[in-house]
Design an enzyme around this catalytic site. Sequence first.
Site, PDB file in Angstrom:
ATOM      1  N   GLU A 163       0.826  -1.203   0.000  1.00 57.14           N
ATOM      2  CA  GLU A 163       0.000   0.000   0.000  1.00 57.14           C
ATOM      3  C   GLU A 163       0.863   1.258   0.000  1.00 57.14           C
ATOM      4  O   GLU A 163       0.568   2.238  -0.701  1.00 57.14           O
ATOM      5  CB  GLU A 163      -0.933  -0.015   1.217  1.00 57.14           C
ATOM      6  CG  GLU A 163      -2.179   0.811   1.047  1.00 57.14           C
ATOM      7  CD  GLU A 163      -3.245   0.415   2.047  1.00 57.14           C
ATOM      8  OE1 GLU A 163      -4.390   0.162   1.618  1.00 57.14           O
ATOM      9  OE2 GLU A 163      -2.949   0.341   3.249  1.00 57.14           O
ATOM     10  N   GLU A 166       2.279   1.695  -3.427  1.00 51.39           N
ATOM     11  CA  GLU A 166       1.253   2.151  -4.362  1.00 51.39           C
ATOM     12  C   GLU A 166       0.943   3.627  -4.173  1.00 51.39           C
ATOM     13  O   GLU A 166       0.773   4.373  -5.146  1.00 51.39           O
ATOM     14  CB  GLU A 166      -0.018   1.315  -4.187  1.00 51.39           C
ATOM     15  CG  GLU A 166      -1.110   1.665  -5.190  1.00 51.39           C
ATOM     16  CD  GLU A 166      -2.351   0.798  -5.052  1.00 51.39           C
ATOM     17  OE1 GLU A 166      -3.235   0.916  -5.921  1.00 51.39           O
ATOM     18  OE2 GLU A 166      -2.438   0.010  -4.086  1.00 51.39           O
ATOM     19  N   CYS A 183      -8.577  -2.515   3.236  1.00 55.06           N
ATOM     20  CA  CYS A 183      -8.495  -3.675   4.130  1.00 55.06           C
ATOM     21  C   CYS A 183      -9.797  -3.976   4.865  1.00 55.06           C
ATOM     22  O   CYS A 183      -9.955  -5.058   5.422  1.00 55.06           O
ATOM     23  CB  CYS A 183      -7.357  -3.508   5.126  1.00 55.06           C
ATOM     24  SG  CYS A 183      -7.407  -1.959   6.032  1.00 55.06           S
ATOM     25  N   SER A 203      -7.316   1.344  -3.100  1.00 55.38           N
ATOM     26  CA  SER A 203      -6.035   0.658  -3.257  1.00 55.38           C
ATOM     27  C   SER A 203      -6.264  -0.701  -3.904  1.00 55.38           C
ATOM     28  O   SER A 203      -7.291  -1.350  -3.677  1.00 55.38           O
ATOM     29  CB  SER A 203      -5.375   0.472  -1.892  1.00 55.38           C
ATOM     30  OG  SER A 203      -4.303  -0.449  -1.971  1.00 55.38           O
ATOM     31  N   LYS A 242     -15.720 -10.405   7.410  1.00 51.21           N
ATOM     32  CA  LYS A 242     -14.594 -11.131   6.831  1.00 51.21           C
ATOM     33  C   LYS A 242     -15.032 -12.472   6.248  1.00 51.21           C
ATOM     34  O   LYS A 242     -14.406 -12.990   5.322  1.00 51.21           O
ATOM     35  CB  LYS A 242     -13.512 -11.338   7.888  1.00 51.21           C
ATOM     36  CG  LYS A 242     -12.698 -10.078   8.200  1.00 51.21           C
ATOM     37  CD  LYS A 242     -11.829  -9.693   7.020  1.00 51.21           C
ATOM     38  CE  LYS A 242     -10.992  -8.467   7.310  1.00 51.21           C
ATOM     39  NZ  LYS A 242     -10.165  -8.083   6.141  1.00 51.21           N
ATOM     40  N   GLU A 245     -16.020 -11.607   2.822  1.00 55.12           N
ATOM     41  CA  GLU A 245     -14.836 -11.313   2.013  1.00 55.12           C
ATOM     42  C   GLU A 245     -14.136 -12.590   1.552  1.00 55.12           C
ATOM     43  O   GLU A 245     -13.749 -12.718   0.386  1.00 55.12           O
ATOM     44  CB  GLU A 245     -13.857 -10.456   2.814  1.00 55.12           C
ATOM     45  CG  GLU A 245     -12.586 -10.104   2.046  1.00 55.12           C
ATOM     46  CD  GLU A 245     -11.556  -9.393   2.903  1.00 55.12           C
ATOM     47  OE1 GLU A 245     -11.085  -8.324   2.478  1.00 55.12           O
ATOM     48  OE2 GLU A 245     -11.221  -9.908   3.996  1.00 55.12           O
ATOM     49  N   GLU A 250     -13.286 -13.764  -6.420  1.00 52.08           N
ATOM     50  CA  GLU A 250     -11.909 -13.465  -6.838  1.00 52.08           C
ATOM     51  C   GLU A 250     -10.850 -13.891  -5.829  1.00 52.08           C
ATOM     52  O   GLU A 250      -9.646 -13.795  -6.103  1.00 52.08           O
ATOM     53  CB  GLU A 250     -11.764 -11.964  -7.131  1.00 52.08           C
ATOM     54  CG  GLU A 250     -11.997 -11.049  -5.949  1.00 52.08           C
ATOM     55  CD  GLU A 250     -13.440 -10.573  -5.809  1.00 52.08           C
ATOM     56  OE1 GLU A 250     -13.648  -9.468  -5.283  1.00 52.08           O
ATOM     57  OE2 GLU A 250     -14.348 -11.321  -6.214  1.00 52.08           O
ATOM     58  N   CYS A 387     -11.064  -1.873  14.086  1.00 55.96           N
ATOM     59  CA  CYS A 387     -11.325  -3.301  14.285  1.00 55.96           C
ATOM     60  C   CYS A 387     -11.480  -3.693  15.754  1.00 55.96           C
ATOM     61  O   CYS A 387     -12.109  -4.713  16.054  1.00 55.96           O
ATOM     62  CB  CYS A 387     -10.197  -4.126  13.663  1.00 55.96           C
ATOM     63  SG  CYS A 387      -9.950  -3.792  11.912  1.00 55.96           S
TER      64      CYS A 387
END
Length: 426
Positions: A163, A166, A183, A203, A242, A245, A250, A387
């Site tokens: 990150e 980037e 994230c 990102s 999560k 996710e 993908e 979190c």
Amino acid sequence: MSNDTAIIRIDEELCTGCRRCSEVCPVDAIEGKDGVPQHIDTDKCVMCGQCVQVCKGYYSVYDEPATPLSKKYYDRGMLDNVEEPIFAAYKACQVKKIKDLLENKDLFKVVQCAPAVRVGISEDFGLPLGTLNPKKMAAALRKLGFDRVYDTNFSADLTIMEEGSELIERVTKGGTLPMFTSCCPAWVKYLEQTYPELLDHLSTCKSPQQMAGAIFKTYGAKINNVNPAKMLSVSVMPCTCKDFESGREEMKDSGYRDVDLVITTRELAYLIKDSGIDFKELEEEEFDDPLGMYTGAGTIFGATGGVMEAALRTGYELITKKQIPSVDLSAVRGGEGFRTAEVQVGDLKLKVGIVSGLKNAAPVLESIKKGECDLHFIEFMTCPIGCVSGGGQPKLLLDEYKEEAYTNRKQGLYDHDSNLKLKKIT
């Protein structure tokens, strides 16, 4: 997605219609009138689980619903020896499923734990709010039957490298700005369904959970000399989204589903108690090398502003080729809301923002659409304090404990950071 297959659900038999869940929902996905059972619009829901945290409608032995408690345990995927109230708003439980898989001798079982879990898990065993216990947690996971106990902090450090690089590429060579962190899966789902025109700002990095899953079934399979097809990759997360996710189409870069199963902090506590493990008396154990190693930067991912601070620690040196004067970037730390800061990175004045609590996201995104935002980098976290306040963390039954728990959990991560030899990837 029907309520019967949704990750976050409301039990209409237990729901009193108090609408606390509706008040806390950041995307207005909970519908219903006062005093009647509520309903979740699963198309709008981002599965953050904050409704689960605030729900007060519970199964009472004094006013027994039509459905027996044992049936509710079964329908929710829970073990029938759970000794706590069950509430109207809940996450579909994975404990029965993982318990069966842990007994499968043909599987090589690996597990990762997110930063915030280590400052939450102890609360379910009567220890003070926010107690930091990573090594007892590692010992408990090994006793549960995992062959390797790894750490999401390891891949959080990888995320920082990716990150940070980037961001530098976008700032110095031209790219879509401000760049958004990627994230938090609930935030990503919200952006996809509400502001798809801004997806180029996101990102390209996967979350630490998903980076870890891909590494475990490639490099991890190689160093352990196992067939990735025979690996069970589990993650323990403070987050109820999560699970969603990990199931995205993908997320198969290893050639397999990178993360097979996700459980929450609370679900890990259920497993530990079911196995008769005395958490308080456990001897401390280390995570397995090399995929259990981490720095302080990976640790602070679990607190609001932590992703930003971690990225800046590494980004500073990538840009300036010099040691950062201080790794503690207190300007980006804080609580719920939207805040900005400026960080001098060599000749560059980097302008950053932190959105903590998804209800605060829309005004920021609208300003970007209007071309009124001059920030370079924005961290978005769905849960109010990041979190550590995730929907899968230990449930705080009394509201007065919330502030103390959140403060202590955050401080536990920063203390852990301070006591680690390595503070960042260099």
